[in-house]
Design a protein around this motif. Structure first.
Motif, PDB file in Angstrom:
ATOM      1  N   HIS A  59       0.748  -1.290  -0.035  1.00  7.59           N
ATOM      2  CA  HIS A  59      -0.073  -0.165   0.023  1.00  7.59           C
ATOM      3  C   HIS A  59       0.827   1.467   0.443  1.00  7.59           C
ATOM      4  CE1 HIS A  59      -3.709  -1.910   1.901  1.00  7.59           C
ATOM      5  NE2 HIS A  59      -3.525  -2.763   0.937  1.00  7.59           N
ATOM      6  N   SER A  60       2.540   1.319   0.732  1.00  6.67           N
ATOM      7  CA  SER A  60       2.813   2.033   0.693  1.00  6.67           C
ATOM      8  C   SER A  60       4.864   2.226   0.874  1.00  6.67           C
ATOM      9  CB  SER A  60       2.597   3.826   1.602  1.00  6.67           C
ATOM     10  OG  SER A  60       2.329   3.159   3.111  1.00  6.67           O
ATOM     11  N   ASP A  68       7.322   4.352   2.104  1.00 10.74           N
ATOM     12  CA  ASP A  68       8.424   5.646   2.536  1.00 10.74           C
ATOM     13  C   ASP A  68      10.079   5.492   2.824  1.00 10.74           C
ATOM     14  OD1 ASP A  68       6.190   7.175   3.101  1.00 10.74           O
ATOM     15  OD2 ASP A  68       5.130   5.706   3.714  1.00 10.74           O
ATOM     16  N   SER A  86       5.584  13.059  -4.880  1.00  7.34           N
ATOM     17  CA  SER A  86       5.572  12.499  -4.288  1.00  7.34           C
ATOM     18  C   SER A  86       4.312  11.861  -5.333  1.00  7.34           C
ATOM     19  CB  SER A  86       5.203  12.636  -3.111  1.00  7.34           C
ATOM     20  OG  SER A  86       3.744  12.613  -2.458  1.00  7.34           O
ATOM     21  N   TRP A  87       4.336  10.049  -5.145  1.00  9.20           N
ATOM     22  CA  TRP A  87       3.477   9.019  -6.056  1.00  9.20           C
ATOM     23  C   TRP A  87       2.086   9.524  -5.004  1.00  9.20           C
ATOM     24  CZ3 TRP A  87       2.156   9.283 -11.075  1.00  9.20           C
ATOM     25  CH2 TRP A  87       0.802   7.873 -10.846  1.00  9.20           C
ATOM     26  N   GLN A  88       1.045   9.423  -4.904  1.00  7.23           N
ATOM     27  CA  GLN A  88      -0.237   9.563  -3.643  1.00  7.23           C
ATOM     28  C   GLN A  88      -1.222   9.562  -4.197  1.00  7.23           C
ATOM     29  OE1 GLN A  88       0.720  11.066   0.647  1.00  7.23           O
ATOM     30  NE2 GLN A  88       2.665  12.707  -0.516  1.00  7.23           N
ATOM     31  N   ASN A  89      -1.695   8.303  -4.041  1.00  8.59           N
ATOM     32  CA  ASN A  89      -3.742   8.196  -4.872  1.00  8.59           C
ATOM     33  C   ASN A  89      -3.696   8.034  -6.005  1.00  8.59           C
ATOM     34  OD1 ASN A  89      -5.028   8.314  -1.892  1.00  8.59           O
ATOM     35  ND2 ASN A  89      -3.956  10.761  -2.042  1.00  8.59           N
ATOM     36  N   GLN A 120       1.712  14.007  -6.846  1.00 11.08           N
ATOM     37  CA  GLN A 120       1.623  15.232  -5.269  1.00 11.08           C
ATOM     38  C   GLN A 120       2.417  16.464  -5.610  1.00 11.08           C
ATOM     39  OE1 GLN A 120      -1.132  15.034  -3.221  1.00 11.08           O
ATOM     40  NE2 GLN A 120      -0.686  17.239  -2.709  1.00 11.08           N
ATOM     41  N   SER A 134       7.399   4.366  -8.879  1.00 14.96           N
ATOM     42  CA  SER A 134       6.115   4.695  -8.391  1.00 14.96           C
ATOM     43  C   SER A 134       5.132   3.453 -10.039  1.00 14.96           C
ATOM     44  CB  SER A 134       5.948   6.250  -8.435  1.00 14.96           C
ATOM     45  OG  SER A 134       6.460   6.328 -10.157  1.00 14.96           O
ATOM     46  N   ASP A 176       1.185   4.575  -2.251  1.00 16.35           N
ATOM     47  CA  ASP A 176       1.925   5.226  -2.195  1.00 16.35           C
ATOM     48  C   ASP A 176       3.725   5.454  -1.976  1.00 16.35           C
ATOM     49  OD1 ASP A 176      -0.215   6.382  -2.754  1.00 16.35           O
ATOM     50  OD2 ASP A 176      -0.683   6.978   0.252  1.00 16.35           O
ATOM     51  N   ARG A 206       7.105   7.258  -1.152  1.00 16.49           N
ATOM     52  CA  ARG A 206       7.246   8.907  -0.832  1.00 16.49           C
ATOM     53  C   ARG A 206       8.980   8.910  -0.103  1.00 16.49           C
ATOM     54  NH1 ARG A 206       1.943   8.539   1.875  1.00 16.49           N
ATOM     55  NH2 ARG A 206       2.585   7.235   2.539  1.00 16.49           N
TER      56      ARG A 206
END
Length: 412
Positions: free
Chosen positions: A172-173, A175, A207-210, A214, A247, A254, A256
């Motif tokens: 899911h993410s 970081d 950043s790559w989000q949703n 972003q 990404s 996500d 980051r």
């Protein structure tokens, strides 16, 4: 099987590359190092010889070359018989060196994304602006080109792939957290080329989000991470190379990048920026001299290589990867701890250079034995991470993992 290595660049990272290549010259063959300034290359070789780093007697030669000249680099590749080029020069030379490798059919490695000196913070994904446009030509020529195989980018990409392959069913993410908890004793300095360092932090933070890019400003978004060894550390959302390839590899996650900064660095950076001293546009002084403010700042700051003898403390760099395992929420932190003093004692460079310079040598060894000699352009997450991380475990950058089962060394 490929042998004989040409190192482009002669800074702190290149010095680590040189020492580590020397320690494995029985497998890598003849070694060569080139930059614009021959004396810098000779000094790196003297450091290698002074520490007795050559595993077996062999060639280690210095050369002068303008790495912005593809023809000159190609000629040097042919003259040296190099089959693997490790590019740790300025990121401004990436494309000319890569073009020389495509022309001569040899393997290419770098540790950072290409930058056009006339542009700052281009449209994402950054790799799509230069490197990925040469994918087809690399494949046609059978050239292995491994992009961004330093630590971040590089090892952290391998950590993400490992987490996705072995520790989570869905990601899911991702970081990526980069903390330098060391101290060099100077009032202010950057840990690598000031020009590249400041350029990195004056543009938009992507950043790559949703599922979309972003945009934020530098130092706009920060949080505290409680990390092994270095403890609680404030880090800020920062634009960085690996976000732009991870990404693409994990578009539903996500992605980051977070980098640690102290208040002092932020204050100095803010003053320099607000005064216009980080500008790359020339100004004319009252005496009629044309000066580029950023280059002037670079000239008056300490040479990052000069920090190494006094550097103490540790770095902590790793990936916090969250997702699902066996139907339940899960989180893993895969990371490395490096020590500045130990890095200096071994290679004469500080820990930042050590973490960036050791991984491309591990990658070169995997190209030399055929494991990673894939004959096409790739980012690190496109490759099996285990042979790479296993080599790093034995070369000085061991991997650890912290998850529900505890904190432990990760061995393959």
């Amino acid at each position: 099987m490929k042998r004989n290595v040409l190192i482009i660049g002669a800074g702190g990272v290149a010095q680590v590359v040189a020492h580590k290549c020397a320690q494995a010259n029985d497998r890598l063959g003849d070694l060569h190092i080139a930059s614009r300034t021959l004396a810098k290359c000779e000094a790196v070789i003297a450091s290698v010889q002074g520490k007795g780093a050559m595993k077996v007697p062999g060639v280690f030669a210095a050369h002068a070359v303008d790495a912005m000249d593809t023809g000159a680099v190609a000629a040097l590749i042919r003259d040296t018989g190099a089959q693997i080029v490790i590019n740790v020069g300025s990121s401004f030379v990436n494309m000319t060196v890569l073009e020389a490798c495509i022309e001569t059919g040899v393997a290419y490695l770098d540790t950072a994304i290409h930058e056009d000196p006339a542009k700052i913070c281009e449209t994402p994904p950054w790799y799509g602006n230069y490197e990925w446009q040469r994918r087809e030509r690399c494949a046609q020529a059978g050239v292995t080109a491994i992009l961004g195989v330093g630590f971040d980018p590089g090892v952290v990409n391998a950590y993400a792939r490992l987490a996705a392959d072995d520790h989570l069913d869905r990601v899911h993410s991702i970081d990526i957290v980069d903390i330098n908890a060391g101290s060099h004793g100077r009032w202010f300095s950057t840990n690598f080329d000031p020009e590249i360092n400041f350029r990195e932090f004056t543009g938009t933070v992507y950043s790559w989000q949703n599922g979309v890019w972003q945009e934020n400003a530098m130092f706009e978004v920060g949080q505290v991470f409680d990390l092994p060894v270095v403890g609680p550390q404030k880090a800020y959302l920062t634009g960085h190379d690996e976000v732009h390839s991870l990404s693409a590899a994990y578009p539903e996650a996500d992605v980051r990048f977070w980098m640690g900064f102290g208040d002092h660095y932020i204050n100095v950076f803010t003053v320099l920026k607000n005064l216009g001293l980080l500008s790359e546009k020339p100004v004319v002084t009252a005496e009629g001299l044309e000066v580029v403010p950023l280059k002037l700042v670079k000239a008056v700051l300490p040479d990052p290589a000069s920090l190494a003898p006094d550097y103490v403390g540790k770095t902590c760099i790793g990936d916090i990867v969250r997702g699902v395992k066996d139907g339940a929420a899960a989180e893993v932190f895969i990371y490395n701890i490096a020590d500045h003093k130990e890095a200096y004692e071994e290679t004469g460079s500080q820990g930042i250079s050590y973490t960036a310079g050791l991984p491309p040598v591990a990658a070169a060894l995997l190209i030399a034995d055929g494991t990673w000699d894939v004959g096409r352009m790739v980012n690190v997450e496109d490759l099996d991470p285990k042979p790479f991380l296993n080599l790093l475990n034995g070369m000085g950058l061991p991997t650890r993992i912290r998850d529900a089962a505890g904190d432990r060394a990760l061995v393959f």
